[in-house]
Design a protein around this motif. Structure first.
Motif, PDB file in Angstrom:
ATOM      1  N   ASN A 587       0.845  -1.193   0.000  1.00 21.81           N
ATOM      2  CA  ASN A 587       0.000   0.000   0.000  1.00 21.81           C
ATOM      3  C   ASN A 587       0.883   1.246   0.000  1.00 21.81           C
ATOM      4  N   ILE A 588       0.642   2.127  -0.983  1.00 21.20           N
ATOM      5  CA  ILE A 588       1.391   3.383  -1.092  1.00 21.20           C
ATOM      6  C   ILE A 588       0.575   4.488  -0.427  1.00 21.20           C
ATOM      7  N   TYR A 589       1.225   5.225   0.482  1.00 24.94           N
ATOM      8  CA  TYR A 589       0.567   6.315   1.202  1.00 24.94           C
ATOM      9  C   TYR A 589       1.283   7.632   0.915  1.00 24.94           C
ATOM     10  N   ALA A 590       0.539   8.726   1.012  1.00 27.94           N
ATOM     11  CA  ALA A 590       1.095  10.066   0.817  1.00 27.94           C
ATOM     12  C   ALA A 590       0.593  10.989   1.923  1.00 27.94           C
ATOM     13  N   ARG A 591       1.379  12.023   2.199  1.00 26.94           N
ATOM     14  CA  ARG A 591       1.008  13.041   3.183  1.00 26.94           C
ATOM     15  C   ARG A 591       1.425  14.393   2.633  1.00 26.94           C
ATOM     16  N   ASP A 644      -0.455  17.099  -7.622  1.00 27.58           N
ATOM     17  CA  ASP A 644      -0.498  18.482  -8.084  1.00 27.58           C
ATOM     18  C   ASP A 644       0.906  19.088  -7.984  1.00 27.58           C
ATOM     19  N   ARG A 645       1.374  19.687  -9.097  1.00 25.69           N
ATOM     20  CA  ARG A 645       2.704  20.286  -9.102  1.00 25.69           C
ATOM     21  C   ARG A 645       2.852  21.423  -8.086  1.00 25.69           C
ATOM     22  N   LYS A 646       1.731  22.037  -7.718  1.00 27.62           N
ATOM     23  CA  LYS A 646       1.784  23.162  -6.791  1.00 27.62           C
ATOM     24  C   LYS A 646       1.897  22.701  -5.336  1.00 27.62           C
ATOM     25  N   LEU A 647       1.743  21.381  -5.093  1.00 26.88           N
ATOM     26  CA  LEU A 647       1.753  20.856  -3.727  1.00 26.88           C
ATOM     27  C   LEU A 647       2.957  19.943  -3.524  1.00 26.88           C
ATOM     28  N   ASN A 648       3.361  19.814  -2.267  1.00 27.41           N
ATOM     29  CA  ASN A 648       4.474  18.947  -1.904  1.00 27.41           C
ATOM     30  C   ASN A 648       3.963  17.777  -1.075  1.00 27.41           C
ATOM     31  N   HIS A 649       4.565  16.600  -1.237  1.00 31.71           N
ATOM     32  CA  HIS A 649       4.114  15.402  -0.536  1.00 31.71           C
ATOM     33  C   HIS A 649       5.313  14.569  -0.078  1.00 31.71           C
ATOM     34  N   VAL A 650       5.101  13.870   1.039  1.00 42.75           N
ATOM     35  CA  VAL A 650       5.998  12.802   1.446  1.00 42.75           C
ATOM     36  C   VAL A 650       5.247  11.493   1.210  1.00 42.75           C
TER      37      VAL A 650
END
Length: 777
Positions: A587-591, A644-650
């Motif tokens: 399972n791949i998760y993002a924050r 979204d290119r405007k947002l950052n995620h881990v």
């Protein structure tokens, strides 16, 4: 055995005791005990009359009367109820009359909240004690003795009562050399098996009085090891209900109306537990009425007894319910009550929970004191002691109804969960190889871990923080003797394994002497914190992630500017203790992260499974039939996004064991910053690292050059004012003069002005030579 019976006793004046005319009575729930003291002035002679009054419907019971200190005979596999006073012994005898050489199991299950120990000896010691015995019990939830090679003759059993608020401690005792009789809806019984051994059980119900039973649940909750459960109707030995093993245990749900049960529904069943490796477990038989009786009055043979702190594995059918009861021990004062904690660990489906203390009507959506709502993931209910009614002198009960809400069209066995309930100041029992989610409701969270009876090993405990760095990981303290270890008194203390994980390990040389481990997690109540605790004495059963670095490449971009990546996940492998692998789910998760978050990435916990589940959202799931990648070269590809290119995620990946429920592991977190994937951030590629090195050297040299220039200019200015000129005007001129002399082969005479360097004429001479000869200078 079922229902509820009350006990009334009198002497010669009342040969027919009743509820209104009696001398002694016991009107508790299920098990009742009357203790008549030898010096009781109400005793007129040695003849006693006993009346049993059925308080609940469909009541079946066995009756035992004996003098304290007398020896009670046990029948093979037949449990009986007895009692023992604090610091006193109750004695029993189990005789094997025929030629026999094999295992005998002796088990004593006290009423929840009480404790006993068991000591066993042969004919030469008919009064075994804690000081004189051949075998003794492992005291963990229940007291059990396993005699591996029992033989013909008598075994004498002494049951010792430990501290209790009650004047006597009721308990159930059984001894068996074959199939053991289990009573439906009674407390779980604890058993142990060596690898490849089997336990057999028999259970039945009365079809005339229990006609409403529509669901039978046979559950094995593992403490350690692995098992396989099989259930058969006695009347048809060719039909089997099987549940393959996993690290949590097994549940077999038998439905009266299921097409799989047609022509096989009966009132007599047998169960077989096979140990695939050395195992310790709890087994319980439970029943539930059909859906037409879902709102009926509380029937005393339709709710399942729970034991405080003991985990209970269960599955609830769709649109049906199971009812549970927990004994609340007597307390003298309201302020002596304790808060209770109910923990639900969801494995599949969804349920709802309702609880109350009303003995007349079961808790339901329309009649309850405490309610949970729909539960789809791990859940904790904190019951404030102020909301509990004070118990009367024999104690009272908390009733819990759990409804199933998800429908499984094939097996109707989908709403699966593990439940545990315990007082906030008492330890709860940890099933090995199963992470348990906790919140810091009290300063000290206490746990017990049972080491294997037959194969004791050292203990490993992990505490994973579910919070970010501003919520510290609580420390762990452990001991095998002190029941409540703390920061001052302990044998073992945890260390940091990583920033968000603490780790405790016992001394493997002492494993044979450490049958039970007591653990304390010490919390800082000024800081809210959630954590997951995981313990094992076998080996870490979680998926093994040998190569934890994630990689991805650009895949596509949609019209809204969302970027999709193709991620490559290194395959996980199985622990060495499993001879064959099972499939995994990745399972791949993002924050999402803000620009300010990027400045403090080291404080963000996206490393532990519970933190990823708590703070992240699932991006993608992928199932792999490739397993046991011991070489560490296998990869599995999965789409991830769009971002979204405007947002950052881990981002991170949790790998789940598909066959061993609840066991997970994680990879190294990666980042999607401005639509670009980074396996670490700030990025640290080899080229950039070399650039950083050269940049650092250049800066150092530049600073040195500037300082040297300042030193020369200031020094020359000072010496010029003092009248020095030429080489003498340089700061520390003797150093520079010496340096120039070395570089010019000592041809610079001392005292010469710079710029007037002359040849040393004394070193040359003219020589006249003849024609054709070589000259010299």
């Amino acid at each position: 055995m079922s229902g509820d019976a009350d006990l009334y006793v009198s002497n010669q004046d009342e040969p027919r005791p009743t509820k209104s005319k009696h001398v002694w009575k016991s009107a508790g729930f299920r098990s009742d005990t009357v203790t008549i003291l030898a010096n009781d002035e109400k005793v007129q002679d040695k003849r006693f009359y006993i009346a049993v009054h059925a308080f609940g419907e469909n009541t079946r019971f066995n009756l035992l009367a004996h003098y304290t200190g007398s020896t009670i005979r046990l029948s093979d596999g037949q449990p009986i109820t007895s009692s023992v006073a604090y610091s006193q012994y109750a004695y029993f005898e189990f005789t094997i009359s025929e030629t026999f050489l094999g295992p005998v199991k002796i088990s004593v299950t006290p009423t929840s909240g009480h404790r006993v120990s068991v000591f066993v000896a042969r004919e030469d010691n008919q009064r075994p004690t804690a000081q004189h015995h051949t075998y003794r019990s492992t005291d963990f939830a229940q007291s059990t003795v396993n005699i591996e090679s029992a033989s013909q003759g008598s075994y004498y059993i002494g049951v010792l009562g430990y501290a209790s608020s009650a004047s006597s401690i009721p308990f159930t005792i059984s001894a068996s050399k074959g199939d053991e009789v289990l009573q439906i809806n009674r407390q779980s019984v604890q058993r142990s098996l060596l690898q490849s051994e089997q336990d057999g059980y028999f259970f039945m119900f009365d079809p005339s009085s229990d006609s409403n039973i529509e669901h039978l649940s046979i559950s094995v909750t593992l403490i350690s090891g692995r098992i396989q459960l099989q259930v058969d109707p006695v009347t048809n030995v060719t039909y089997h209900y099987n549940d393959r093993h996993n690290s949590l245990g097994s549940v077999i749900m038998i439905h009266k109306s299921s097409p799989f049960t047609t022509n096989h529904w009966t009132n007599q069943w047998k169960a077989k537990v096979t140990a695939l490796e050395t195992s310790d477990y709890f087994i319980q038989i439970a029943s539930a009425p059909n859906s037409t009786h879902i709102s009926s009055m509380l029937s005393f043979n339709s709710h399942v007894e729970l034991q405080e702190g003991v985990p209970h594995l269960q599955s609830v059918p769709f649109q049906s319910r199971f009812i549970y009861s927990l004994y609340l021990p007597y307390v003298d004062k309201q302020e002596d009550l304790q808060d209770y904690i109910i923990t639900i660990r969801m494995l599949s489906g969804s349920i709802s929970l309702y609880a109350s203390q009303d003995p007349e009507q079961p808790p339901s959506p329309n009649h309850h004191t405490f309610a949970s709502g729909i539960i789809k993931k791990d859940f904790t209910m904190h019951i404030d002691k102020k909301s509990l009614k004070p118990s009367v002198f024999w104690g009272n009960y908390l009733y819990i109804s759990i409804y199933g809400h998800t429908f499984d069209i094939i097996f109707n066995n989908f709403n699966k969960f593990e439940m545990s309930i315990y007082r906030s100041n008492q330890p709860r029992y940890l099933s090995q190889d199963q992470p348990v989610l906790q919140s810091t409701s009290t300063k000290f969270m206490r746990y017990n871990v049972l080491n294997s009876n037959a194969r004791p090993e050292d203990l490993e405990v992990f505490v994973d923080s579910c919070m970010d760095a501003n919520h510290p990981v609580p420390p762990i303290f452990g001991d095998s003797i002190l029941p409540f270890p703390n920061s001052t008194f302990h044998t073992y203390q945890s260390t940091f394994k990583s920033k968000f994980t603490r780790y405790l390990k016992s001394d493997e040389k002492r494993a044979k002497d450490e049958k039970v481990f007591y653990l304390t997690v010490e919390n800082d109540l000024n800081v809210e914190s959630n954590y997951s605790i995981y313990a094992t004495t076998l080996s870490d059963s979680r998926p093994v992630v040998k190569h934890s670095k994630l990689s991805a490449r650009f895949d596509s971009e949609n019209s809204d500017g969302g970027v999709t990546f193709e991620m490559e996940i290194p395959l996980a492998s199985h622990p060495d203790r499993y001879s064959s692998g099972h499939n995994y789910i990745y399972n791949i998760y993002a924050r999402q992260l803000t620009n300010q978050d990027l400045e403090h990435l080291e404080d963000f916990n996206f490393d532990t499974p519970c933190a990823i589940n708590q703070h992240g959202y699932r991006v993608h799931s992928i199932y792999s039939d490739r397993f046991n990648d011991t070489a560490g070269v296998g990869r599995i590809k999965a789409k991830m996004g769009p971002f979204d290119r405007k947002l950052n995620h881990v981002v991170n990946v949790i790998v789940h064991s598909n066959a061993m429920e609840g066991l997970t592991n994680t990879y190294n977190k990666a980042f999607v910053i401005g639509g670009v994937f980074y396996d670490s951030y700030p990025p640290n590629t080899p080229v950039q690292i070399v650039g950083y090195v050269f940049l650092s050297l250049f800066i150092i040299l530049l600073v040195f050059a500037v300082l040297f220039l300042i030193y020369m200019i200031v020094g020359m200015a000072i010496k010029s004012q003092k009248g020095y000129s030429g080489w003498q005007a340089l700061p520390n001129s003797f150093i520079w003069i010496k340096l120039v002399s070395i570089l010019t082969c000592n041809r610079y005479p001392s005292g010469e002005n710079y710029g007037t360097l002359q040849d040393d004429r004394s070193s040359t001479r003219n020589v006249t030579t003849s024609s054709g000869a070589y000259g010299s200078v």
